[in-house]
Write an enzyme that holds these catalytic residues in place. Structure first.
Site, PDB file in Angstrom:
ATOM      1  N   HIS A   1     -10.080   1.706   0.366  1.00  0.00           N
ATOM      2  CA  HIS A   1      -9.511   0.634   1.131  1.00  0.00           C
ATOM      3  C   HIS A   1     -10.894   1.241   1.706  1.00  0.00           C
ATOM      4  O   HIS A   1     -10.933   0.370   3.063  1.00  0.00           O
ATOM      5  CB  HIS A   1      -8.744   0.996   1.998  1.00  0.00           C
TER       6      HIS A   1
ATOM      7  N   HIS B   1       0.825  -1.120   0.277  1.00  0.00           N
ATOM      8  CA  HIS B   1       0.056  -0.041  -0.485  1.00  0.00           C
ATOM      9  C   HIS B   1       1.103   1.188  -0.103  1.00  0.00           C
ATOM     10  O   HIS B   1       0.195   2.510   1.145  1.00  0.00           O
ATOM     11  CB  HIS B   1      -1.248   0.181   1.241  1.00  0.00           C
TER      12      HIS B   1
ATOM     13  N   GLU C   1     -10.887  -3.490  -3.223  1.00  0.00           N
ATOM     14  CA  GLU C   1     -10.345  -2.446  -3.865  1.00  0.00           C
ATOM     15  C   GLU C   1      -9.821  -2.888  -4.900  1.00  0.00           C
ATOM     16  O   GLU C   1      -9.200  -3.671  -6.374  1.00  0.00           O
ATOM     17  CB  GLU C   1      -9.018  -3.231  -2.694  1.00  0.00           C
TER      18      GLU C   1
HETATM   19  C1  BGC Z   1      -4.722  -6.501   1.895  1.00  0.00           C
HETATM   20  C2  BGC Z   1      -4.806  -7.258   2.568  1.00  0.00           C
HETATM   21  C3  BGC Z   1      -4.192  -5.725   4.002  1.00  0.00           C
HETATM   22  C4  BGC Z   1      -5.526  -5.693   4.262  1.00  0.00           C
HETATM   23  C5  BGC Z   1      -4.682  -4.092   5.177  1.00  0.00           C
HETATM   24  C6  BGC Z   1      -5.395  -5.879   1.645  1.00  0.00           C
HETATM   25  O1  BGC Z   1      -5.358  -5.179   0.572  1.00  0.00           O
HETATM   26  O2  BGC Z   1      -4.150  -7.211   0.362  1.00  0.00           O
HETATM   27  O3  BGC Z   1      -3.713  -8.129   3.202  1.00  0.00           O
HETATM   28  O4  BGC Z   1      -4.035  -7.146   5.698  1.00  0.00           O
HETATM   29  O5  BGC Z   1      -5.132  -4.615   2.906  1.00  0.00           O
HETATM   30  O6  BGC Z   1      -3.720  -2.941   4.456  1.00  0.00           O
END
Ligand code: BGC
Length: 343
Positions: free
Chosen positions: A175, A101, A310
């Site tokens: 998210h 991210h 997402e």
């Molecule tokens: C990821 C997860 C992560 C979550 C929170 C998702 O997009 O694929 O592995 O734990 O975001 O950051």
């Protein structure tokens, strides 16, 4: 007319935070923070649709990107490294040597400038952030605009654009953790995904490169089924993630805005549709308890308390030749749109 309010919502390390409340003609509202571009609340017919925090402190503390804009690169880049035009760029790693991210100081932690607007049948806010050359390891000064608009049909539309002054990679998403029902988990909600294939991952959650058919596996959501039905299935991909945390390959992707997911809460009849121009969608089923914060009071969010859809380019695409390229060249504009519609 739809209405727009803005208020002071606390102080983040980078400055004062504003919360925008967008209310449509039906009286339903969306609340956006200029900190992280966070969708803090979506209220439809008096019910809260998302998980989040009641005060800024919750977002400043560790949290799993609740409601935020994720960038420069949503999801993982293997070994926090990629090569472009003959140069290898080393990113700031933040998970098992990978970058997740956008790194420890991703777009979800930035203060964006906000420009609210009202239109005939929608109300919105345009957020802008300029990411300096080299931030979190990425080449190019990136100018990013994220426009949220909330219309009278209860559609939250997110338009992303970005330009750069040096060739770079971009992958932007939102998210939000949705829970459109009244139960504490999303296990009984029905999910349909228009995806014939998904991208399986290795033990560090990096795609193997394979586009694997969902047919005959727990990943088959082509016909709506309860999220919980196969979430604990004896399948190596599901076991390793403690649920679903995978990128699905949206069928018939052509860059136009098309439906990729439908969530239905059988108990209330509420429905959420997700439409996107992106090639993939990460289904994340909140596979661990996410800490102290929950939108609906002070109870902690339990495992499987929310569902994330997402929309994105595929994880690790900068290192994977078979995936749709996330390359953004000088002179080009990155464009992406996602709509969440509440019915
Ligand atoms: C990821 C997860 C992560 C979550 C929170 C998702 O997009 O694929 O592995 O734990 O975001 O950051």
């Amino acid at each position: 007319m739809p209405t727009l309010e803005q208020e002071f919502w606390g102080v983040a390390p980078a400055g004062r935070v504003t919360r925008y409340t967008l209310t449509n003609r039906a009286g339903n509202s969306v609340r956006i923070l200029n900190y992280g571009g966070i969708v803090q609340s979506i209220r439809v017919d008096g019910a809260e649709m998302v998980l989040g925090c009641d005060a800024l402190a919750g977002y400043l503390d560790t949290n799993p990107s609740y409601g935020a804009i994720v960038g420069r690169y949503a999801n993982r880049i293997a070994n926090a490294r990629f090569s472009l035009n003959g140069t290898t760029y080393t990113l700031v790693a933040n998970e098992n040597g990978n970058q997740l991210h956008g790194g420890p100081e991703g777009f979800n932690k930035k203060l964006w400038t906000g420009e609210p607007f009202t239109a005939e049948s929608a109300v919105g806010v345009r957020l802008h952030y300029r990411s300096p050359n080299g931030e979190m390891g990425y080449p190019g000064k990136l100018d990013v605009t994220v426009t949220y608009s909330w219309n009278d049909a209860n559609e939250l539309r997110i338009d992303y654009t970005a330009t750069t002054d040096k060739d770079t990679v971009v992958n932007l998403t939102n998210h939000t953790y949705f829970n459109i029902g009244t139960a504490d988990t999303i296990l009984d909600q029905l999910l349909q995904l228009h995806a014939d294939r998904y991208t399986p991952v290795d033990e560090r959650q990096i795609p193997t490169g394979e586009l694997r058919p969902v047919a005959g596996t727990p990943f088959d959501f082509r016909t709506a089924k309860p999220v919980g039905r196969d979430i604990a299935a004896d399948h190596p991909q599901v076991r390793a993630a403690n649920g679903f945390d995978h990128n699905f390959v949206i069928s018939a992707y052509d860059g136009s805005l098309r439906e990729c997911a439908v969530v239905t809460d059988p108990a209330t009849g509420r429905r959420l549709r997700c439409l996107t121009t992106e090639p993939g969608v990460q289904l994340f089923t909140t596979n661990f308890p996410t800490g102290k914060y929950h939108m609906r009071g002070d109870t902690p969010t339990p495992t499987h308390g929310g569902i994330c859809l997402e929309t994105q380019h595929f994880p690790d695409a900068p290192n994977q030749e078979n995936f749709v390229t996330p390359l953004l060249k000088v002179g080009e504009t990155f464009n992406s749109t996602t709509v969440y519609r509440f019915e």
